[in-house]
Structure formats: structure tokens, C-alpha cells
Design an enzyme around this catalytic site. Structure first.
Site, short mmCIF file in Angstrom:
data_model
loop_
_atom_site.label_atom_id
_atom_site.label_comp_id
_atom_site.label_asym_id
_atom_site.label_seq_id
_atom_site.Cartn_x
_atom_site.Cartn_y
_atom_site.Cartn_z
N CYS A 380 0.83 -1.20 0.00
CA CYS A 380 0.00 0.00 0.00
C CYS A 380 0.87 1.26 0.00
O CYS A 380 1.50 1.57 -1.01
CB CYS A 380 -0.97 -0.04 1.19
SG CYS A 380 -2.34 1.14 1.05
N HIS A 514 -3.61 -5.19 0.32
CA HIS A 514 -3.09 -5.73 1.58
C HIS A 514 -3.16 -7.26 1.57
O HIS A 514 -4.11 -7.85 2.09
CB HIS A 514 -3.90 -5.17 2.76
CG HIS A 514 -3.64 -3.73 3.03
ND1 HIS A 514 -2.65 -3.29 3.87
CD2 HIS A 514 -4.25 -2.61 2.53
CE1 HIS A 514 -2.65 -1.97 3.92
NE2 HIS A 514 -3.60 -1.53 3.10
N GLU A 516 -1.65 -9.36 3.33
CA GLU A 516 -1.57 -9.97 4.66
C GLU A 516 -2.93 -10.34 5.20
O GLU A 516 -3.05 -11.24 6.06
CB GLU A 516 -0.85 -9.02 5.64
CG GLU A 516 -1.60 -7.76 6.02
CD GLU A 516 -1.35 -6.58 5.09
OE1 GLU A 516 -1.56 -5.44 5.51
OE2 GLU A 516 -0.96 -6.82 3.93
#
Length: 542
Positions: A380, A514, A516
Site C-alpha cells: 500500500c 493488503h 496480509e
């Protein structure tokens, strides 16, 4: 019909109700049951979207664009079930809906009150959409006795009577401190917490006590007697070396068995916890180690990067290595030489963030990784700063910057004003509200065939979760690609850059989304597996 498990906490916050809920859900799932987890947050914010990470930790984002409590990340990682907007509710959202109804005249002139209107709204939230589940686990944020939590405790108390007999179980998590000077574990904090819970009409069926050592039989018996809980239902919640060990330790202490007993369920299948055992074995017996530097601006509070930390752990599991994290405040690089901090790391990761503070330090980290051929992962904001660095130092655009930091003649990164979700166009304005106005949730992206990132994914079509307001300016693509920064992925319409990579670098990738948020211990995200693998290879070269 679904059965309901309500998890409350007492004495102090941060005891791990979210982790306890997730681990219990995983243990029940291992027995073959279908579970759903929900979080009830008493604070007045509509959602955590505008809250500082220093206040609330990570803001977790779901596929459908909900900005939620970080505990939903635990729920997803432990059960594999994707959460959604209906799995997290706050007092602010409840009041927002109730006041909107009152303004419309939905209450036909009646007086709007906490009971029944607020409590009914909470109950409706808890009960809605659970037809396909065997167990619904509801975690109530905060601690018993908090004034803002009272409507939630009242609502779950009422549900104990509203539901058919035997369809609700209450679990209370408390602290059992060890006083070193006295050489004793003290049960009084737990006794007072349960007393407070019982004063509002809730008798816990199961007591979970956080402790750092075994509970002497006398103390366990005392907790049972004074808290009116069967002795076998007093479950020690010991500190663990890894959160992925918790489902195993809770099962060993009998938590899931006591839950089934409380519901009167007999003959339940034994849990298959073999995959958890494999995860723990991998974590505790690594074949090597790597060190990853995380260069961010919220490094003093690790909960701000909770999903990121776990995704790196998952990447370590995939590569059979232990991942050591070196936390570096990005502002340091605005005064100090990055080589003093980064010369001994095997990989550099710059995570998401907002605002100008520390941005030059993140640009310096990206520069160091690019020049010194160290694996770099920009997520990001970390991708945006890598693009600004490439624009300045590779493409010769010396004034390259982001409009997030103020007016600039070279807006390599700028505010998004419109984008496409499905067949609909979404628009935002610079002067608009901050809450819920970012590009949120899952969006598809098209990866260029033959690019490194497409090779990592094994596909040219992906879907990933976003949470950002600014975007790399596609009009700079030609200059940057001529300089060696490849735009390897874009939105399907080609308007919004999604991924970049440095041609000829061992591993230098930036992504606007993102990843994750979608990594799981049993299914590590391919980007984290590949990044940690590159760091492992780099460690062998050092």
C-alpha cells in the site's frame, strides 16, 4: 438450530478474548462442526476506520469492504471462514441505525430507549443469518462493569431466556495474577469479576483464567466454589509461545469438551487437531532463520501490524524458517544512514500507513533495498513510496511526491476520485468524510503474463483486499517503465496500478492492496511465502 456461546472478559482488557474465541472455534471446527464468530464492540465509533492504530491497533478489512476490529483477523486465520460486515457491530453503528429509524418515524412517536430498542438491535444482530451454523461464538469487547458495555451484557442476558433452554452458554475470561512477594496466585480479582457479571444476571458456565503457571488445586477449588462454576469447568488459559499452539492447549485443558457438556451434547466426534500439531512442529523446529526489517510509523504498537506479523510467520512456515522481525521507526532514516540499521537484514518490508510523517524514511528504505539488491516488499503506502523513490532516482523526476503531503508539481501519487466496483462507478471528494470513504474490500486485478508477481501467484487474475485513498498516477507509467520500474498489475480496466516490480532485482515488489489480510497458517499467502523465501536465499549469500 444454532447454539450460542458468549465470551466475556473481566479484571483487565487485552487478556485475549479474541484469541480464545478463535481457538475455541477452531477446536469445535476440528470436531466437524460449522462455526461462526462475531464481535460486539461497545465503543461509540461506527467502525475502527477513523481510529488511530495507537488507539485500536490494526483495522481489519473484509472482502465486502467492512472496516472491523482486529479480532476478526484471528477469526479468519483460525477457522478459514471469511468474515463480513455482519460479523462486527459497534454501539456507534447501532445508534446510527436507531436514530435514522427515529428520524424516519419508524417508531410511530414512541419513546426510544436503551431497553428495548438498543438491546433488541443487538439481539437481532447476534441472531441474524445463522441458519447454516452449529455454533455461533459472540465475543463482547471490553470488560464487565464498563458503562458502555452494559447494553450488550443486558442483550446477551436476555438471549439466555429468549433462546430455547440449553441453547446458550456463557464463558468468562479473567486474570489470575501471581503475586511474587506473597508467593501466591490471587483469586480475588476473578471472584469480583464474576460477582459483577452475576449482578447483571449472567452466571458463567465456564471460567477461563489467564495465568503464567499451573493453578494449585486449592485455588482452582476456591474459584469453583466462590464463582459457582463446576471445578472441571475452570479452564487454565496459560501463556503460549505461539498463538497457533492455543487450540491444542485449550483442548488439552478440556475447553471444547466442557462447552459440549454445557450444551448437553454427548457422543461428539473427537477433534482432528493434526494440522495444528504440524503447524506447531514447524514453528518450534525451524531449519533456519531470517531477519526482516519492518520500516513503519506505528512500530511502538505491534498490534497495528497484527495481520502483517502473522502473514510473515506463515511465510516462515512455508519455508521452514523462523522469521525474526527488526522494528524500525521510519523517521530514523530521515536523520541516520539506513545502512547502520539495514546492513544485516535479509529483507525489508514497508507496510501501509497514512500521512506525511516518516514518508521520507520509507523512501530511503526503498532506495537502500533497490540499490543493495535486498528483497523489498512494499504494501500500500510502501508501494507508493517505492514508486516515488524510483521516480526521483531512476526516472529523474526530482520533485516526485504524493498529493497526500500537499500540492506538488509532480503528483506521482494522487487522491483517487473515482473507480469501478463491478459494474458501478464509485466517487469520492477531497473534502468528503474520512470514515468509510476509501477504496475498501476485495477488487480484482490483472497481472501481466511473464511478470515476477504473476509467476508467484501462478495466475494472471487475482482478487485482493484494499484500504487506501491515494493511488499511483498511471500517467507516469511510461517514464517509470523506461527507467526499469515495471507496472506488472493493474485494475481490469487498466486505470489503477495494482503492482510494481523492479526489473533485474532479485525480489522487489510493491502492491497497492493488503495481501496480509488473506494469509492463513494453513494457506500462507504466495507473496509472503515468496518474500520470506527470497530473504532466506539472501541470508545464505551473506
Amino acid at each position: 438450530m444454532a447454539r450460542y456461546i458468549f465470551i466475556t472478559g473481566g479484571v483487565v482488557s487485552s487478556l485475549g478474548k479474541g484469541l480464545a474465541s478463535a481457538a475455541l472455534g477452531a477446536a469445535l471446527q476440528a470436531r466437524g462442526y460449522k462455526v461462526r464468530l462475531r464481535k460486539l464492540d461497545p465503543y461509540l465509533n461506527v467502525d475502527p476506520g477513523t481510529m488511530s492504530p495507537y488507539q485500536h491497533g490494526e483495522c481489519y478489512v473484509t472482502d465486502d469492504g467492512a472496516e472491523t476490529d482486529l479480532d476478526l483477523g484471528h477469526y479468519e486465520r483460525f477457522t478459514g471462514r471469511p468474515a463480513n460486515k455482519q460479523d462486527n457491530i459497534t454501539t456507534g453503528r447501532i445508534y446510527q441505525d436507531i436514530i435514522a429509524k427515529e428520524r424516519r418515524g419508524d417508531y410511530l412517536g414512541g419513546t426510544v430507549q436503551v431497553i428495548p430498542h438498543v438491546t433488541d438491535a443487538i439481539k437481532n444482530f447476534v441472531l441474524d443469518g445463522n441458519e447454516d451454523y452449529d455454533f455461533v461464538l459472540c465475543e463482547i469487547g471490553g470488560t464487565v462493569g464498563d458503562i458502555e458495555g452494559l447494553p450488550f451484557f443486558e442483550a446477551i442476558r436476555q438471549l439466555g431466556n429468549d433462546l430455547p433452554r440449553g441453547q446458550a452458554v456463557y464463558i468468562h475470561l479473567t486474570l489470575l495474577p501471581y503475586i511474587a512477594s506473597a508467593g501466591e496466585m490471587k483469586t480475588k480479582p476473578t471472584q469480583h469479576s464474576v460477582k459483577e457479571l452475576r449482578s447483571i444476571g449472567i452466571q458463567p458456565d465456564i471460567l477461563m483464567v489467564r495465568c503464567d503457571r499451573q493453578i494449585p488445586e486449592n485455588e482452582r477449588r476456591k474459584l469453583s466454589q466462590f464463582c459457582n462454576v463446576r471445578e472441571e469447568a475452570v479452564i487454565p488459559a496459560y501463556d503460549a509461545k505461539s498463538i497457533y499452539e492455543v487450540p491444542l492447549t485449550y483442548h488439552k485443558e478440556g475447553l471444547d469438551t466442557q462447552v459440549l457438556d454445557a450444551f448437553g451434547i454427548t457422543g461428539a466426534p473427537a477433534p482432528d487437531l493434526s494440522r495444528w500439531e504440524k503447524i506447531v512442529e514447524s514453528l518450534f523446529s525451524p531449519e533456519g532463520e531470517v531477519t526482516i526489517a519492518i520500516v513503519g510509523k506505528y512500530t511502538v504498537l505491534k498490534d497495528a501490524y497484527k495481520s502483517l506479523i502473522e502473514a510473515l510467520v506463515h511465510g516462515g512456515i512455508a519455508n521452514g524458517v523462523k522469521v525474526n522481525l527488526e522494528w524500525i521507526e521510519s523517521e530514523v532514516f530521515e536523520k541516520e544512514d539506513p545502512s547502520e540499521f539495514l546492513s544485516n537484514v535479509n529483507g525489508i518490508l514497508v507496510p501501509g500507513g497514512f500521512g506525511e510523517r516518516g514518508s521520507e524514511g520509507k523512501i530511503a528504505a526503498a532506495h537502500y533495498a533497490r540499490v543493495n539488491k535486498i528483497p523489498y516488499f512494499g504494501i500500500c503506502f510502501g508501494m507508493q513510496m517505492a514508486v516515488v523513490e524510483a521516480a526521483r532516482n531512476m526516472a529523474g523526476i526530482r520533485d516526485a511526491s504524493s498529493t497526500e503531503f500537499g500540492p506538488t508539481d509532480e503528483p506521482v501519487v494522487g487522491l483517487m476520485t473515482e473507480w469501478t466496483r463491478g459494474n458501478e462507478k464509485e466517487q469520492r471528494h477531497a473534502e468528503g468524510n474520512l470514515g468509510g470513504t476509501m477504496r475498501l474490500g476485495a477488487y480484482e486485478a490483472a497481472l501481466e503474463a511473464g511478470s515476477k508477481i504473476a509467476e508467484i501467484y501462478g495466475s494472471t487474475e487475482i482478487s485482493e483486499r484494499h484500504r487506501h485513498r491515494y493511488e499511483v498516477n498511471i500517467s507516469y507509467r511510461e517514464k517509470l517503465e523506461q527507467a526499469g520500474l515495471k507496472f506488472a498489475g493493474t485494475s481490469p480496466d487498466g486505470v489503477l496500478p495494482e503492482t510494481v516490480e523492479i526489473v533485474g532485482h532479485p525480489w522487489f515488489i510493491g502492491v497497492q492492496y493488503h495481501p496480509e489480510l488473506k494469509s492463513r497458517p494453513f494457506e500462507p499467502h504466495p507473496l509472503f511465502s515468496s518474500f520470506v523465501g527470497a530473504a532466506r536465499d539472501n541470508s545464505r549469500l551473506v
